[in-house]
Design an enzyme around this catalytic site. Structure first.
Site, PDB file in Angstrom:
ATOM      1  N   GLN A  21       0.806  -1.220   0.000  1.00 36.18           N
ATOM      2  CA  GLN A  21       0.000   0.000   0.000  1.00 36.18           C
ATOM      3  C   GLN A  21       0.844   1.277   0.000  1.00 36.18           C
ATOM      4  O   GLN A  21       0.339   2.342  -0.322  1.00 36.18           O
ATOM      5  CB  GLN A  21      -0.944  -0.007   1.213  1.00 36.18           C
ATOM      6  CG  GLN A  21      -1.979  -1.114   1.114  1.00 36.18           C
ATOM      7  CD  GLN A  21      -2.882  -1.190   2.324  1.00 36.18           C
ATOM      8  OE1 GLN A  21      -2.595  -1.912   3.264  1.00 36.18           O
ATOM      9  NE2 GLN A  21      -3.966  -0.447   2.328  1.00 36.18           N
ATOM     10  N   HIS A 115       1.011  -9.154   4.549  1.00 37.95           N
ATOM     11  CA  HIS A 115      -0.121  -8.224   4.599  1.00 37.95           C
ATOM     12  C   HIS A 115      -0.826  -8.279   3.236  1.00 37.95           C
ATOM     13  O   HIS A 115      -0.596  -7.453   2.359  1.00 37.95           O
ATOM     14  CB  HIS A 115       0.344  -6.809   4.934  1.00 37.95           C
ATOM     15  CG  HIS A 115      -0.777  -5.904   5.360  1.00 37.95           C
ATOM     16  ND1 HIS A 115      -0.819  -5.264   6.577  1.00 37.95           N
ATOM     17  CD2 HIS A 115      -1.921  -5.544   4.729  1.00 37.95           C
ATOM     18  CE1 HIS A 115      -1.927  -4.551   6.673  1.00 37.95           C
ATOM     19  NE2 HIS A 115      -2.622  -4.698   5.563  1.00 37.95           N
ATOM     20  N   ASN A 159      -1.735 -10.867   8.292  1.00 34.80           N
ATOM     21  CA  ASN A 159      -2.668  -9.761   8.504  1.00 34.80           C
ATOM     22  C   ASN A 159      -4.074 -10.187   8.096  1.00 34.80           C
ATOM     23  O   ASN A 159      -4.314 -10.541   6.934  1.00 34.80           O
ATOM     24  CB  ASN A 159      -2.261  -8.551   7.661  1.00 34.80           C
ATOM     25  CG  ASN A 159      -3.173  -7.365   7.907  1.00 34.80           C
ATOM     26  OD1 ASN A 159      -3.118  -6.761   8.972  1.00 34.80           O
ATOM     27  ND2 ASN A 159      -4.029  -7.047   6.942  1.00 34.80           N
ATOM     28  N   GLU A 160      -4.962 -10.185   9.063  1.00 34.75           N
ATOM     29  CA  GLU A 160      -6.391 -10.402   8.811  1.00 34.75           C
ATOM     30  C   GLU A 160      -6.702 -11.592   7.908  1.00 34.75           C
ATOM     31  O   GLU A 160      -7.376 -11.435   6.876  1.00 34.75           O
ATOM     32  CB  GLU A 160      -7.017  -9.142   8.200  1.00 34.75           C
ATOM     33  CG  GLU A 160      -6.938  -7.923   9.090  1.00 34.75           C
ATOM     34  CD  GLU A 160      -7.720  -6.742   8.541  1.00 34.75           C
ATOM     35  OE1 GLU A 160      -8.060  -6.751   7.341  1.00 34.75           O
ATOM     36  OE2 GLU A 160      -7.979  -5.808   9.313  1.00 34.75           O
TER      37      GLU A 160
HETATM   38  C1  BGC Z   1      -6.263  -3.744   6.244  1.00 38.76           C
HETATM   39  C2  BGC Z   1      -5.597  -2.565   5.589  1.00 38.76           C
HETATM   40  C3  BGC Z   1      -6.654  -1.622   5.039  1.00 38.76           C
HETATM   41  C4  BGC Z   1      -7.477  -1.116   6.194  1.00 38.76           C
HETATM   42  C5  BGC Z   1      -8.508  -0.061   5.868  1.00 38.76           C
HETATM   43  C6  BGC Z   1      -7.502  -3.407   7.030  1.00 38.76           C
HETATM   44  O1  BGC Z   1      -8.480  -4.329   6.707  1.00 38.76           O
HETATM   45  O2  BGC Z   1      -5.345  -4.464   7.023  1.00 38.76           O
HETATM   46  O3  BGC Z   1      -4.715  -3.047   4.617  1.00 38.76           O
HETATM   47  O4  BGC Z   1      -6.099  -0.591   4.295  1.00 38.76           O
HETATM   48  O5  BGC Z   1      -8.134  -2.194   6.793  1.00 38.76           O
HETATM   49  O6  BGC Z   1      -9.538  -0.537   5.082  1.00 38.76           O
END
Ligand code: BGC
Length: 413
Positions: A21, A115, A159-160
């Site tokens: 990003q 990520h 990440n998530e």
């Molecule tokens: C993610 C980010 C994303 C942010 C805002 C999260 O789900 O880890 O990569 O930019 O939310 O939407």
């Protein structure tokens, strides 16, 4: 009378970002492929992003000068292992320099190993849809830790991994069979000379979930076996699940499917990374749209800063592990709403601390206005604005405000 809410002396005050990003030119990643196929699910390509790959020395100095003491960033697998089994020492050295710069500026580096983006070769091998691929991720974690571990302050494996399940249930992403047959997926597979192309999160979530769970376990083992001695955990996309009368069963089933199966595994970790932006209401028939009259953020979901407190309480209660807020923030053009959002979210963090919950730190998402995935550069999550042509950084009032909260280690007023 103004109230001062003080945080623990060792509290991490951080800002967060992710390689794809902000770095720019991540040409070996699966996302870059998808950004350039016909019918791309992306509004625009990531391009130069914030050119953080080259500008990290000034950026890290800027973050420290604002008053923060931690920086959460991700290392990019697609750069470190551009072809399968071929590791780039130049890329690893780059991240070593970033870690050293953090230490030089007294920022604890919180490193995310994955990520969302993967190397294009990984997507061409079925990516997270293939269980055996978990070992490929662990091998990368092993190599990266061997090179970087002595400088890492805390590590997030994934990440998530649950975000696809979350947005699918909210109706923001189609079901698995539609994703499998998406024209952009076929185009991406052709572009890389494969018969498949599974990039996260635009891939089938049911198999991806199992691969992620396995990958996390193997990654923790690999990271712990390497140099350094730092806490390791995963981060989850968490919303405050609320039931309207009659929606309790739907809420509980959503929690089980989206959060609990990951939280079960997190019980063995050093911490759980909580990433919260809003709430989700459940009626008897499933998720409900935003409530009438509630302010929306640029993302279309509700302005609901109290969700952070609710999710910290849930994650801590469920796992019994310390919590690190690895992301919390708001997409808005109105910076006064950002300050209001963070102030209320932090008041909730403080209430958790007062109740004895072990919250180790708070990372605001995001340090810069950056590439918001399929939505491109339109949503503005940053404390710092970035000119898309000149790359000039401009501090927003929220950057100075949150920096002063960090410096005072207290929320005043
Ligand atoms: C993610 C980010 C994303 C942010 C805002 C999260 O789900 O880890 O990569 O930019 O939310 O939407």
């Amino acid at each position: 009378m103004s109230e001062t809410r003080t945080f623990p002396p060792s509290f991490w005050w951080g800002v967060a970002g992710a390689a794809h990003q902000v770095e720019g030119g991540n040409v070996n990643s699966d996302s870059w492929v998808l950004e350039h196929v016909p019918d791309s699910p992306f509004a625009e390509p990531s391009g130069d992003a914030c050119d953080h790959y080259h500008r990290y020395p000034q950026d890290i100095a800027l973050i420290a000068s604002l008053g923060f003491n931690a920086y959460r960033f991700s290392i990019e697998w697609a750069r470190i292992e551009p072809e399968e089994g071929e590791f780039s020492y130049a890329a690893l050295e780059h991240y070593r320099r970033m870690l050293a710069a953090c230490h030089e500026h007294h920022l604890t580096p919180i490193v995310t190993y994955h990520h969302f983006t993967s190397p294009r070769w990984f997507a061409a091998k079925g990516g997270w849809e293939v269980l055996d691929n978990a070992a490929r991720f662990a091998r990368y974690c092993d190599r990266a830790t061997a090179h970087l571990g002595d400088l890492i302050g805390a590590a997030c494996t994934l990440n998530e991994p649950n975000v696809g399940l979350l947005i699918q249930r909210m109706g923001y992403m189609p079901p698995d069979d539609v994703l499998l047959n998406a024209p952009y997926r076929r185009a991406a597979a052709r572009a890389v000379g494969s018969d498949t192309f599974a990039a996260f999160p635009n891939c089938r979530q049911a198999p991806a979930r199992d691969t992620f769970l396995q990958a996390h376990r193997l990654a923790v083992e690999a990271i712990k076996a390497g140099p350094g001695d730092f806490p390791v955990g995963m981060t989850l996309a968490m919303v405050d699940h609320q039931a309207v009368p009659g929606g309790e069963a739907a809420r509980d089933s959503a929690r089980r499917a989206i959060d609990d199966i990951f939280l079960d595994v997190a019980r063995a970790d050093d911490f759980i990374g909580v990433q919260t932006y809003s709430r989700m209401r459940h009626g008897p028939d499933g998720p409900l749209p935003p409530e009438d009259g509630v302010e929306l953020t640029q993302m279309g979901y509700e302005f609901w800063p109290e969700a952070l407190e609710a999710t910290i309480r849930y994650a801590a209660g469920y796992t019994g592990r310390p919590v690190l807020v690895t992301e919390n923030g708001i997409g808005t053009e109105d910076d006064t709403r950002r300050i209001e959002y963070v102030r209320r979210a932090l008041a909730g963090v403080h209430r958790c601390l007062q109740d004895g919950i072990d919250v180790r730190g708070y990372c605001y998402w995001s340090v810069f206005d950056n590439f918001e995935w399929s939505l491109g550069y339109r949503p503005k999550f940053g404390l710092i604005a970035v000119d898309r042509v000149t790359q000039t950084r401009t501090l927003k009032p929220s950057a100075e405000w949150l920096g002063s909260v960090a410096r005072q280690n207290a929320l005043v007023g």
